[in-house]
Design a protein around this motif. Structure first.
Motif, PDB file in Angstrom:
ATOM      1  N   VAL A   7      64.115  81.899  27.033  1.00  0.00           N
ATOM      2  CA  VAL A   7      64.233  81.126  28.271  1.00  0.00           C
ATOM      3  C   VAL A   7      64.776  82.010  29.394  1.00  0.00           C
ATOM      4  CG1 VAL A   7      65.408  79.192  29.402  1.00  0.00           C
ATOM      5  CG2 VAL A   7      64.501  78.908  27.104  1.00  0.00           C
ATOM      6  N   VAL A   8      65.816  82.785  29.093  1.00  0.00           N
ATOM      7  CA  VAL A   8      66.392  83.682  30.098  1.00  0.00           C
ATOM      8  C   VAL A   8      65.350  84.712  30.549  1.00  0.00           C
ATOM      9  CG1 VAL A   8      68.116  85.494  30.468  1.00  0.00           C
ATOM     10  CG2 VAL A   8      68.774  83.362  29.373  1.00  0.00           C
ATOM     11  N   GLY A   9      64.611  85.258  29.605  1.00  0.00           N
ATOM     12  CA  GLY A   9      63.571  86.233  29.951  1.00  0.00           C
ATOM     13  C   GLY A   9      62.486  85.637  30.823  1.00  0.00           C
ATOM     14  N   GLY A  10      62.016  84.442  30.491  1.00  0.00           N
ATOM     15  CA  GLY A  10      61.002  83.769  31.294  1.00  0.00           C
ATOM     16  C   GLY A  10      61.520  83.443  32.685  1.00  0.00           C
ATOM     17  N   PHE A  11      62.772  82.985  32.761  1.00  0.00           N
ATOM     18  CA  PHE A  11      63.374  82.668  34.054  1.00  0.00           C
ATOM     19  C   PHE A  11      63.462  83.914  34.931  1.00  0.00           C
ATOM     20  CE2 PHE A  11      67.184  82.485  36.726  1.00  0.00           C
ATOM     21  CZ  PHE A  11      66.869  81.402  37.537  1.00  0.00           C
ATOM     22  N   PHE A  12      64.021  84.980  34.384  1.00  0.00           N
ATOM     23  CA  PHE A  12      64.194  86.188  35.185  1.00  0.00           C
ATOM     24  C   PHE A  12      62.853  86.812  35.572  1.00  0.00           C
ATOM     25  CE2 PHE A  12      68.693  86.605  33.624  1.00  0.00           C
ATOM     26  CZ  PHE A  12      69.254  86.399  34.867  1.00  0.00           C
ATOM     27  N   LEU A  13      61.909  86.800  34.667  1.00  0.00           N
ATOM     28  CA  LEU A  13      60.593  87.361  34.989  1.00  0.00           C
ATOM     29  C   LEU A  13      59.959  86.612  36.163  1.00  0.00           C
ATOM     30  CD1 LEU A  13      58.216  89.257  34.259  1.00  0.00           C
ATOM     31  CD2 LEU A  13      57.377  87.403  32.817  1.00  0.00           C
ATOM     32  N   ALA A  14      59.902  85.298  36.071  1.00  0.00           N
ATOM     33  CA  ALA A  14      59.258  84.510  37.126  1.00  0.00           C
ATOM     34  C   ALA A  14      60.044  84.565  38.431  1.00  0.00           C
ATOM     35  CB  ALA A  14      59.098  83.059  36.670  1.00  0.00           C
ATOM     36  N   PHE A  15      61.366  84.462  38.356  1.00  0.00           N
ATOM     37  CA  PHE A  15      62.164  84.431  39.585  1.00  0.00           C
ATOM     38  C   PHE A  15      62.185  85.785  40.277  1.00  0.00           C
ATOM     39  CE2 PHE A  15      65.887  83.534  42.239  1.00  0.00           C
ATOM     40  CZ  PHE A  15      65.548  82.267  42.682  1.00  0.00           C
ATOM     41  N   ILE A  16      62.266  86.855  39.509  1.00  0.00           N
ATOM     42  CA  ILE A  16      62.266  88.194  40.108  1.00  0.00           C
ATOM     43  C   ILE A  16      60.907  88.496  40.739  1.00  0.00           C
ATOM     44  CG2 ILE A  16      62.352  90.661  39.559  1.00  0.00           C
ATOM     45  CD1 ILE A  16      64.682  89.964  37.642  1.00  0.00           C
ATOM     46  N   LEU A  17      59.816  88.146  40.059  1.00  0.00           N
ATOM     47  CA  LEU A  17      58.491  88.338  40.665  1.00  0.00           C
ATOM     48  C   LEU A  17      58.349  87.517  41.942  1.00  0.00           C
ATOM     49  CD1 LEU A  17      56.043  88.457  37.622  1.00  0.00           C
ATOM     50  CD2 LEU A  17      56.596  90.296  39.205  1.00  0.00           C
ATOM     51  N   TYR A  18      58.864  86.282  41.929  1.00  0.00           N
ATOM     52  CA  TYR A  18      58.821  85.443  43.125  1.00  0.00           C
ATOM     53  C   TYR A  18      59.591  86.101  44.267  1.00  0.00           C
ATOM     54  CZ  TYR A  18      60.308  81.717  46.281  1.00  0.00           C
ATOM     55  OH  TYR A  18      60.601  80.987  47.391  1.00  0.00           O
ATOM     56  N   MET A  19      60.785  86.589  43.985  1.00  0.00           N
ATOM     57  CA  MET A  19      61.605  87.213  45.033  1.00  0.00           C
ATOM     58  C   MET A  19      60.964  88.495  45.574  1.00  0.00           C
ATOM     59  SD  MET A  19      64.117  85.617  46.070  1.00  0.00           S
ATOM     60  CE  MET A  19      64.715  84.019  45.689  1.00  0.00           C
ATOM     61  N   ILE A  20      60.371  89.278  44.694  1.00  0.00           N
ATOM     62  CA  ILE A  20      59.691  90.502  45.143  1.00  0.00           C
ATOM     63  C   ILE A  20      58.549  90.149  46.089  1.00  0.00           C
ATOM     64  CG2 ILE A  20      58.199  92.401  44.385  1.00  0.00           C
ATOM     65  CD1 ILE A  20      60.041  92.610  41.899  1.00  0.00           C
ATOM     66  N   HIS A  21      57.758  89.145  45.725  1.00  0.00           N
ATOM     67  CA  HIS A  21      56.648  88.731  46.588  1.00  0.00           C
ATOM     68  C   HIS A  21      57.156  88.146  47.899  1.00  0.00           C
ATOM     69  CE1 HIS A  21      52.970  89.423  44.293  1.00  0.00           C
ATOM     70  NE2 HIS A  21      53.748  89.289  43.236  1.00  0.00           N
ATOM     71  N   LEU A  22      58.255  87.413  47.857  1.00  0.00           N
ATOM     72  CA  LEU A  22      58.825  86.860  49.076  1.00  0.00           C
ATOM     73  C   LEU A  22      59.328  87.974  49.992  1.00  0.00           C
ATOM     74  CD1 LEU A  22      59.504  84.232  50.549  1.00  0.00           C
ATOM     75  CD2 LEU A  22      61.732  84.282  49.417  1.00  0.00           C
ATOM     76  N   ILE A  23      59.979  88.981  49.439  1.00  0.00           N
ATOM     77  CA  ILE A  23      60.461  90.113  50.230  1.00  0.00           C
ATOM     78  C   ILE A  23      59.294  90.864  50.862  1.00  0.00           C
ATOM     79  CG2 ILE A  23      61.568  92.380  50.059  1.00  0.00           C
ATOM     80  CD1 ILE A  23      63.435  91.060  47.936  1.00  0.00           C
ATOM     81  N   ILE A  24      58.249  91.100  50.090  1.00  0.00           N
ATOM     82  CA  ILE A  24      57.068  91.797  50.622  1.00  0.00           C
ATOM     83  C   ILE A  24      56.434  90.984  51.743  1.00  0.00           C
ATOM     84  CG2 ILE A  24      54.700  92.504  50.059  1.00  0.00           C
ATOM     85  CD1 ILE A  24      55.802  93.289  47.270  1.00  0.00           C
ATOM     86  N   PHE A  25      56.319  89.675  51.548  1.00  0.00           N
ATOM     87  CA  PHE A  25      55.725  88.809  52.560  1.00  0.00           C
ATOM     88  C   PHE A  25      56.537  88.837  53.853  1.00  0.00           C
ATOM     89  CE2 PHE A  25      55.556  84.620  54.608  1.00  0.00           C
ATOM     90  CZ  PHE A  25      54.214  84.587  54.934  1.00  0.00           C
ATOM     91  N   VAL A  26      57.851  88.693  53.743  1.00  0.00           N
ATOM     92  CA  VAL A  26      58.708  88.691  54.936  1.00  0.00           C
ATOM     93  C   VAL A  26      58.681  90.056  55.620  1.00  0.00           C
ATOM     94  CG1 VAL A  26      61.104  88.497  55.724  1.00  0.00           C
ATOM     95  CG2 VAL A  26      60.170  86.816  54.121  1.00  0.00           C
ATOM     96  N   TYR A  27      58.650  91.117  54.840  1.00  0.00           N
ATOM     97  CA  TYR A  27      58.585  92.457  55.417  1.00  0.00           C
ATOM     98  C   TYR A  27      57.317  92.643  56.250  1.00  0.00           C
ATOM     99  CZ  TYR A  27      58.145  97.514  55.788  1.00  0.00           C
ATOM    100  OH  TYR A  27      57.986  98.784  56.259  1.00  0.00           O
TER     101      TYR A  27
END
Length: 126
Positions: free
Chosen positions: A101-121
């Motif tokens: 569960v922790v692995g799935g959470f971190f994988l999805a949330f980190i990918l989401y944050m990376i995409h959000l940072i790229i989008f805002v940049y």
């Protein structure tokens, strides 16, 4: 948020799908396919946490500073409580499921944050 989902959403889903296929392959090799429910639970938890964060931020944008601060605190408490309840339920089942569960959470949330940072940049560079 609509613009983010239309631009980065497909890329994010493809990356999560690729990661999930690799994880399924590893689980099949090690005969741990039952942990896949933990991975999907982690994905769902990350999606819900991201949605609560976005919703509370959107709702707070039209409020006064004091009320907006309250909305942000409520969103933080909601997310942390939700994470605690899900992870507590997972660790009661087994330690392996907890890690899935922790692995799935971190994988999805980190990918989401990376995409959000790229989008805002890219949005700020326009």
């Amino acid at each position: 948020m609509k613009e983010f989902l239309s631009v980065q959403g497909k890329k994010l889903l493809i990356q999560i799908l690729i990661c999930t296929i690799v994880i399924i392959g590893a689980f099949v090799v090690y005969d741990k396919l039952y942990l896949l429910t933990g991975i999907f639970t982690g994905y769902l938890l990350a999606v819900i946490c991201a949605w609560v964060m976005v919703y509370r931020t959107w709702k707070a944008s039209n409020l006064t500073v004091g009320k907006a601060k309250g909305q942000m605190w409520l969103g933080l408490i909601t997310r942390l409580l939700m994470i605690f309840i899900i992870l507590r339920a997972a660790i009661v089942q087994s330690v392996e499921l907890f890690y899935a569960v922790v692995g799935g959470f971190f994988l999805a949330f980190i990918l989401y944050m990376i995409h959000l940072i790229i989008f805002v940049y890219h949005k700020n560079m326009e």
